[in-house]
Design a protein around this motif. Structure first.
Motif, short mmCIF file in Angstrom:
data_model
loop_
_atom_site.label_atom_id
_atom_site.label_comp_id
_atom_site.label_asym_id
_atom_site.label_seq_id
_atom_site.Cartn_x
_atom_site.Cartn_y
_atom_site.Cartn_z
N LEU A 17 0.82 -1.21 0.00
CA LEU A 17 0.00 0.00 0.00
C LEU A 17 0.85 1.26 0.00
N SER A 18 1.89 1.29 0.83
CA SER A 18 2.72 2.50 0.89
C SER A 18 3.42 2.76 -0.44
N ASP A 19 3.90 1.68 -1.09
CA ASP A 19 4.55 1.86 -2.39
C ASP A 19 3.54 2.33 -3.44
N PHE A 20 2.33 1.77 -3.40
CA PHE A 20 1.29 2.19 -4.35
C PHE A 20 0.92 3.65 -4.11
N PHE A 21 0.71 4.04 -2.87
CA PHE A 21 0.31 5.42 -2.58
C PHE A 21 1.41 6.42 -2.91
N ARG A 22 2.67 5.96 -2.88
CA ARG A 22 3.77 6.85 -3.28
C ARG A 22 3.94 6.87 -4.80
N SER A 23 4.21 5.68 -5.37
CA SER A 23 4.65 5.61 -6.77
C SER A 23 3.52 5.75 -7.78
N ALA A 24 2.30 5.39 -7.41
CA ALA A 24 1.18 5.50 -8.35
C ALA A 24 0.57 6.90 -8.35
N PHE A 25 1.09 7.77 -7.52
CA PHE A 25 0.58 9.15 -7.47
C PHE A 25 1.77 10.13 -7.39
N ASP A 26 2.79 9.86 -8.20
CA ASP A 26 3.99 10.70 -8.14
C ASP A 26 4.16 11.60 -9.36
N GLY A 27 3.13 11.64 -10.24
CA GLY A 27 3.19 12.51 -11.41
C GLY A 27 4.01 11.98 -12.55
N SER A 28 4.38 10.70 -12.53
CA SER A 28 5.23 10.13 -13.58
C SER A 28 4.40 9.49 -14.68
N GLY A 29 5.11 9.03 -15.72
CA GLY A 29 4.45 8.22 -16.74
C GLY A 29 4.21 8.87 -18.07
N ALA A 30 4.37 10.20 -18.18
CA ALA A 30 4.12 10.87 -19.45
C ALA A 30 5.35 10.79 -20.35
N ASP A 31 5.16 11.18 -21.63
CA ASP A 31 6.25 11.11 -22.59
C ASP A 31 7.26 12.24 -22.41
#
Length: 464
Positions: A405-419
């Protein structure tokens, strides 16, 4: 219930399911988008008309092969315009099926909606000589036509459309609930039947509302579950050493810099927004089709950095999203974290179809995480080998759950992933982009074996 029923599609009948199979077969062999959405000096409207007629011809041919008498009646001494009602019906069936089952028609719905989008343009519809689009049949419109809208005000409707859950309940309790529900359905069917409305039609209306309840459980409930875990397992003001939610831009792919408490609020608000969007997903889908099929806002074919896309203004769904966002913001005890920009009609989200497609992914992202965390205690209790592995590798099931959960809440909402660095970030659209980016890296996570033990096969299953 009356307001919900305006956007809940009616279940398909047996005859409509036969039409659906014909439509899917025709669309699967069509190359509509490949032929039409290309840069060419030749007239696009001419290609549109030709390709639409080709799909209609395939449909007529398939109908002849599946039901010769009906097919013969359809095509004998008739042209396309004479069969306007048939084409409208079969296209409406496909659209209605997709709204009720977002995981279906994943390779064909885009062709259908783009074809209908072109068919509604004035230059194409004039040459075609008939209209391909009619309104989706909903529970409310069906009952309104039959003069039985008062059915939706009956207190028994809630019981007749409720979803029966079996978790942590005995078989006797479940069977008792099933009997009560069936009794309510039969009572309503007898009470509101009329010359225009048969008992089977009433049952279909009630079952359609029940389908919407099942849809909400499968799509919205994971958001509520993740919110529950966020609030129960993490303190917004006192981060634990191993489970801090703080992120720093430039580290581990993050583009945002948030303290633990700010990231907590950012995640909480994002999940609340997703839950609100999924609650009104059927309404948003109706509005998106209205925007897509409107001749008042024609699209422009542009290179958005991800190939040619139809960029179109979407005022209806944009207005509804602003309303949902404002509603969520009004429930908060603190200020809104991050950007509140809703991308629509630009290179990030070119049109309403892309918008809807993004938010149908939420349950595909969250459900595997929820299932993994819920199944871990059962596996731990039932298998000695797994128990020994989890204890030696992660310390305990509770520690492993908080690690995921802590990794998901950090890494899945960190503003990454765009080109590029200017996209994604903290905007409404970017929150989903970074969540998908987390999904693409799941195999590299130290807890990935725990996902495999709970039956994980991927975030993007095949349902065609």
């Amino acid at each position: 219930m009356r307001e919900r029923a305006k956007y809940i599609p009616m279940r398909l009948s047996i005859k409509e399911r036969k039409l659906l199979r014909l439509l899917e077969a025709a669309l699967s062999v069509s190359e509509y988008v490949d032929r039409v959405d290309v840069i060419s000096f030749k007239s696009r409207s001419g290609r549109m008309v030709s390709m639409i007629k080709e799909v209609c011809s395939i449909l007529c041919g398939l109908l002849v092969s599946s039901d010769y008498k009906e097919g013969q009646r359809l095509i004998e001494n008739k042209n396309y315009a004479d069969n306007e009602e048939f084409f409208q019906k079969i296209f409406e069936v496909g659209r209605r099926h997709k709204i009720m089952n977002p995981e279906k028609m994943r390779s064909t719905y885009g062709k259908l909606i783009y074809m209908l989008q072109d068919a509604e343009s004035p230059e194409v519809s004039e040459v075609l000589g008939f209209k391909c689009v009619k309104e989706i049949r909903t529970v409310f419109s069906f009952l309104q036509y039959a003069g039985a809208v008062e059915l939706l005000n009956d207190p028994l409707v809630q019981l007749a459309t409720s979803e029966i859950r079996s978790e942590n309940r005995s078989r006797e309790q479940v069977n008792a609930d099933i009997r009560h529900k069936e009794k309510a359905v039969e009572h309503l069917a007898r009470k509101y039947r009329s010359e225009k409305l048969e008992e089977e039609d009433i049952r279909c209306c009630l079952y359609s509302i029940g389908d919407n309840n099942a849809f909400l459980r499968f799509t919205r409930d994971p958001c509520e579950k993740m919110l529950e875990w966020l609030r129960s397992k993490f303190n917004p003001e006192l981060p634990e050493d191993d489970f801090s939610l703080a992120i720093i831009g430039g580290r581990n792919g993050a583009r945002l810099t948030h303290s633990h408490s700010r990231q907590y609020r950012f995640v909480e608000q994002s999940l609340m927004l997703w839950s609100a969007i999924l609650k009104d997903m059927f309404k948003l889908w109706h509005l998106s089709e209205q925007d897509l099929l409107s001749s008042l806002h024609p699209y422009k074919l542009r290179d958005t950095g991800q190939g040619l896309n139809r960029v179109q203004h979407s005022p209806r769904i944009g207005s509804e999203m602003e309303r949902i966002l404002h509603s969520v913001q009004s429930k908060l005890q603190s200020k809104w974290e991050g950007s509140s920009v809703v991308h629509l009609g630009d290179h990030n989200v070119p049109n309403a179809l892309m918008f809807i497609d993004k938010y149908t992914q939420v349950e595909r992202i969250l459900n595997p995480v929820v299932l993994c965390i819920e199944k871990l205690p059962q596996l731990y209790a039932s298998d000695k080998g797994i128990r020994k592995y989890l204890d030696s590798s992660f310390g305990s099931v509770e520690h492993l759950s908080k690690m995921i959960l802590s990794d998901f809440f950090r890494s899945a909402f960190d503003g990454s992933g765009a080109d590029n660095f200017f996209d994604a970030g903290s905007c409404i659209d970017g929150r989903l982009t970074s969540a998908w980016n987390w999904c693409s890296r799941i195999e590299r996570k130290p807890y990935f074996p725990a996902f495999l033990l709970t039956g994980f096969t991927g975030f993007d299953g095949k349902f065609e």
